[in-house]
Design a protein around this motif. Structure first.
Motif, PDB file in Angstrom:
ATOM      1  N   SER A  68     116.453   6.921  -1.122  1.00 14.10           N
ATOM      2  CA  SER A  68     115.830   6.064  -2.128  1.00 14.10           C
ATOM      3  C   SER A  68     116.458   4.691  -1.990  1.00 14.10           C
ATOM      4  N   ASP A  69     115.885   3.715  -2.688  1.00 19.68           N
ATOM      5  CA  ASP A  69     116.486   2.385  -2.637  1.00 19.68           C
ATOM      6  C   ASP A  69     117.879   2.411  -3.252  1.00 19.68           C
ATOM      7  N   LEU A  70     118.074   3.233  -4.297  1.00 22.74           N
ATOM      8  CA  LEU A  70     119.388   3.345  -4.914  1.00 22.74           C
ATOM      9  C   LEU A  70     120.415   3.852  -3.911  1.00 22.74           C
ATOM     10  N   SER A  71     120.077   4.912  -3.179  1.00 25.46           N
ATOM     11  CA  SER A  71     121.019   5.455  -2.203  1.00 25.46           C
ATOM     12  C   SER A  71     121.235   4.475  -1.052  1.00 25.46           C
ATOM     13  N   HIS A  72     120.188   3.739  -0.687  1.00 23.15           N
ATOM     14  CA  HIS A  72     120.314   2.731   0.371  1.00 23.15           C
ATOM     15  C   HIS A  72     121.286   1.627  -0.044  1.00 23.15           C
ATOM     16  N   GLN A  73     121.140   1.114  -1.252  1.00 31.40           N
ATOM     17  CA  GLN A  73     122.034   0.059  -1.717  1.00 31.40           C
ATOM     18  C   GLN A  73     123.465   0.571  -1.872  1.00 31.40           C
ATOM     19  N   ARG A  74     123.618   1.821  -2.311  1.00 31.84           N
ATOM     20  CA  ARG A  74     124.951   2.411  -2.413  1.00 31.84           C
ATOM     21  C   ARG A  74     125.601   2.495  -1.038  1.00 31.84           C
ATOM     22  N   LYS A  75     124.833   2.880  -0.043  1.00 31.51           N
ATOM     23  CA  LYS A  75     125.367   2.989   1.310  1.00 31.51           C
ATOM     24  C   LYS A  75     125.781   1.617   1.845  1.00 31.51           C
ATOM     25  N   LEU A  76     124.940   0.599   1.635  1.00 36.33           N
ATOM     26  CA  LEU A  76     125.292  -0.743   2.101  1.00 36.33           C
ATOM     27  C   LEU A  76     126.569  -1.237   1.431  1.00 36.33           C
ATOM     28  N   ARG A  77     126.669  -1.001   0.126  1.00 31.87           N
ATOM     29  CA  ARG A  77     127.879  -1.397  -0.596  1.00 31.87           C
ATOM     30  C   ARG A  77     129.101  -0.655  -0.055  1.00 31.87           C
ATOM     31  N   SER A  78     128.913   0.602   0.335  1.00 28.17           N
ATOM     32  CA  SER A  78     130.044   1.389   0.834  1.00 28.17           C
ATOM     33  C   SER A  78     130.599   0.805   2.134  1.00 28.17           C
ATOM     34  N   PHE A  79     129.742   0.296   2.985  1.00 24.09           N
ATOM     35  CA  PHE A  79     130.210  -0.317   4.226  1.00 24.09           C
ATOM     36  C   PHE A  79     130.956  -1.625   3.941  1.00 24.09           C
ATOM     37  N   GLU A  80     130.487  -2.354   2.938  1.00 25.84           N
ATOM     38  CA  GLU A  80     131.179  -3.577   2.534  1.00 25.84           C
ATOM     39  C   GLU A  80     132.582  -3.249   2.025  1.00 25.84           C
ATOM     40  N   VAL A  81     132.689  -2.192   1.213  1.00 23.49           N
ATOM     41  CA  VAL A  81     133.984  -1.765   0.690  1.00 23.49           C
ATOM     42  C   VAL A  81     134.903  -1.343   1.831  1.00 23.49           C
ATOM     43  N   GLU A  82     134.375  -0.583   2.767  1.00 23.74           N
ATOM     44  CA  GLU A  82     135.217  -0.123   3.872  1.00 23.74           C
ATOM     45  C   GLU A  82     135.728  -1.293   4.704  1.00 23.74           C
ATOM     46  N   HIS A  83     134.871  -2.245   4.991  1.00 24.19           N
ATOM     47  CA  HIS A  83     135.282  -3.417   5.762  1.00 24.19           C
ATOM     48  C   HIS A  83     136.405  -4.155   5.026  1.00 24.19           C
ATOM     49  N   TYR A  84     136.245  -4.314   3.731  1.00 27.85           N
ATOM     50  CA  TYR A  84     137.275  -4.964   2.920  1.00 27.85           C
ATOM     51  C   TYR A  84     138.574  -4.165   2.963  1.00 27.85           C
ATOM     52  N   PHE A  85     138.472  -2.845   2.863  1.00 23.71           N
ATOM     53  CA  PHE A  85     139.678  -2.021   2.884  1.00 23.71           C
ATOM     54  C   PHE A  85     140.479  -2.276   4.155  1.00 23.71           C
ATOM     55  N   TYR A  86     139.823  -2.220   5.304  1.00 25.86           N
ATOM     56  CA  TYR A  86     140.560  -2.391   6.556  1.00 25.86           C
ATOM     57  C   TYR A  86     141.139  -3.800   6.685  1.00 25.86           C
ATOM     58  N   GLN A  87     140.423  -4.789   6.209  1.00 28.39           N
ATOM     59  CA  GLN A  87     140.902  -6.166   6.303  1.00 28.39           C
ATOM     60  C   GLN A  87     142.081  -6.439   5.371  1.00 28.39           C
ATOM     61  N   GLU A  88     141.963  -6.011   4.116  1.00 26.17           N
ATOM     62  CA  GLU A  88     142.895  -6.458   3.089  1.00 26.17           C
ATOM     63  C   GLU A  88     143.859  -5.387   2.573  1.00 26.17           C
ATOM     64  N   LEU A  89     143.449  -4.141   2.537  1.00 23.25           N
ATOM     65  CA  LEU A  89     144.283  -3.106   1.932  1.00 23.25           C
ATOM     66  C   LEU A  89     145.049  -2.267   2.955  1.00 23.25           C
ATOM     67  N   ALA A  90     144.476  -2.080   4.130  1.00 15.83           N
ATOM     68  CA  ALA A  90     145.174  -1.313   5.166  1.00 15.83           C
ATOM     69  C   ALA A  90     146.573  -1.865   5.449  1.00 15.83           C
ATOM     70  N   PRO A  91     146.765  -3.196   5.461  1.00 17.04           N
ATOM     71  CA  PRO A  91     148.124  -3.704   5.687  1.00 17.04           C
ATOM     72  C   PRO A  91     149.133  -3.311   4.609  1.00 17.04           C
ATOM     73  N   LEU A  92     148.656  -2.855   3.460  1.00 14.01           N
ATOM     74  CA  LEU A  92     149.541  -2.442   2.371  1.00 14.01           C
ATOM     75  C   LEU A  92     149.954  -0.981   2.484  1.00 14.01           C
ATOM     76  N   THR A  93     149.394  -0.269   3.441  1.00 12.10           N
ATOM     77  CA  THR A  93     149.786   1.122   3.658  1.00 12.10           C
ATOM     78  C   THR A  93     151.016   1.137   4.567  1.00 12.10           C
ATOM     79  N   GLY A  94     151.288   2.252   5.194  1.00  6.14           N
ATOM     80  CA  GLY A  94     152.446   2.356   6.080  1.00  6.14           C
ATOM     81  C   GLY A  94     152.349   3.606   6.909  1.00  6.14           C
ATOM     82  N   SER A  95     153.387   3.902   7.649  1.00 10.22           N
ATOM     83  CA  SER A  95     153.354   5.045   8.562  1.00 10.22           C
ATOM     84  C   SER A  95     153.229   6.372   7.828  1.00 10.22           C
ATOM     85  N   ALA A  96     153.656   6.418   6.563  1.00 11.28           N
ATOM     86  CA  ALA A  96     153.569   7.669   5.800  1.00 11.28           C
ATOM     87  C   ALA A  96     152.160   7.949   5.308  1.00 11.28           C
ATOM     88  N   CYS A  97     151.311   6.929   5.312  1.00 12.75           N
ATOM     89  CA  CYS A  97     149.881   7.131   5.015  1.00 12.75           C
ATOM     90  C   CYS A  97     149.098   6.268   5.999  1.00 12.75           C
TER      91      CYS A  97
END
Length: 327
Positions: A68-97
């Motif tokens: 549906s359009d709802l699921s499509h928009q949710r999926k697009l938003r999810s890719f945006e979130v993932e891209h942001y995670f790797y760019q900005e939040l991944a550096p805050l993790t460490g070898s233990a995670c």
């Protein structure tokens, strides 16, 4: 299916990165034809990378008929979130995670390309669809470390509520459920989970298939952060256990798993968030264990009522949750 071939994805990668990559090999197509994940080799350094290419086809079809359009928009938003995670939040993790290092990317409209470190080349070559209780400990340790690092962390760029199955984003699936005590209690369960005093960043899709393991299965790294967002850490834990363990191990090994997870959580909190009352966090999240299972059961009951994950362990935990709500 996506409208691009692997060679076209490789060409896109080379154009975006300004680097020559060769020897592309498909890892997997993305859910519902939204793109592909593949491995390629840097021609200059000889080092492999993993690339996630998001390019929705003109027409996508959900494998279970929920497009549906709802699921499509949710999926697009999810890719945006993932891209942001790797760019900005991944550096805050460490070898233990451990998560893959971000190496670059591009975003243009609905199209997105994410270049990451290849975990198989840095000690995590294995994936699986099931684990023993002993093997599961490294993922529970990873989750405890991750949740401890991000306890009470607030970030408006990830999902306000992590995971892909919470009630607010799954009204169509809830409507498809037959009348039942679980359906009637859905809002009450949702509110109880939302109102948790202790909140962290969730992986959001912490199934066993989203972890990569070393050859001994005693250490791991995680991928796929499309549904990273805020919530009670126990939601990741129950979802992981249901994805990785046999029905028998889920029932008989619950306490072993929770002890291992909370030990890791407390250790992480002591290092990264020492002001948090770790004992109170454990008490609250233990108390939400059955409710978190019932919440996921509610999603499955509407989305795919014959799903293999609706087993005795999940049903027993749901029954406990519903009984607790009546007391």
């Amino acid at each position: 299916m996506t409208d691009l071939s692997l060679s076209q994805y490789l060409s896109w990668l080379n154009t975006v990165s300004g680097t020559q990559y060769t020897d592309a090999s498909l890892i997997q197509s993305l859910w519902s034809g939204y793109g592909a994940c593949f491995r390629a080799v840097n021609k200059d350094t000889g080092k492999p990378v993993v690339v996630k290419c998001i390019r929705p086809a003109n027409s996508t079809a959900h494998p279970r008929g929920w497009q549906s359009d709802l699921s499509h928009q949710r999926k697009l938003r999810s890719f945006e979130v993932e891209h942001y995670f790797y760019q900005e939040l991944a550096p805050l993790t460490g070898s233990a995670c451990k998560v893959p290092d971000y190496l670059g990317g591009s975003a243009e409209g609905d199209k997105r390309l994410i270049i990451m470190e290849d975990l198989s080349a840095c000690g995590f070559p294995l994936t699986t669809h099931s684990l023993t209780l002993s093997q599961a400990k490294c993922v529970l340790r990873w989750l405890g470390e991750f949740h401890g690092r991000f306890m009470h962390y607030s970030d408006g760029k990830v999902w306000k509520e992590g995971t892909y199955w919470h009630l607010g984003t799954r009204q169509n699936e809830w409507a498809a459920m037959p009348d039942s005590p679980l359906k009637s209690a859905a809002v009450q369960i949702d509110v109880a989970l939302k109102n948790a005093r202790f909140s962290t960043l969730l992986h959001g899709d912490a199934k066993v298939a989203n972890f990569c393991f070393n050859k001994q299965f005693d250490d791991c790294a995680a991928v796929d952060f499309q549904y990273c967002g805020h919530g009670a850490g126990i939601k990741d834990v129950v979802y992981f256990m249901g994805s990785a363990l046999s029905d028998e191990d889920q029932r008989n090994g619950k306490e072993t798993c929770l002890r291992h997870y909370f030990s890791a959580l407390k250790g992480s909190l002591a290092k990264h968030c020492p002001q948090t009352d770790a004992e109170a966090a454990e008490a609250e999240w233990r108390g939400l264990y059955d409710l978190a299972n019932a919440d996921f059961h509610r999603f499955l009951a509407g989305w795919s009522p014959e799903h293999v994950k609706i087993n005795r362990a999940l049903q027993d935990s749901t029954d406990n949750a519903l009984a607790g709500l009546q007391n």
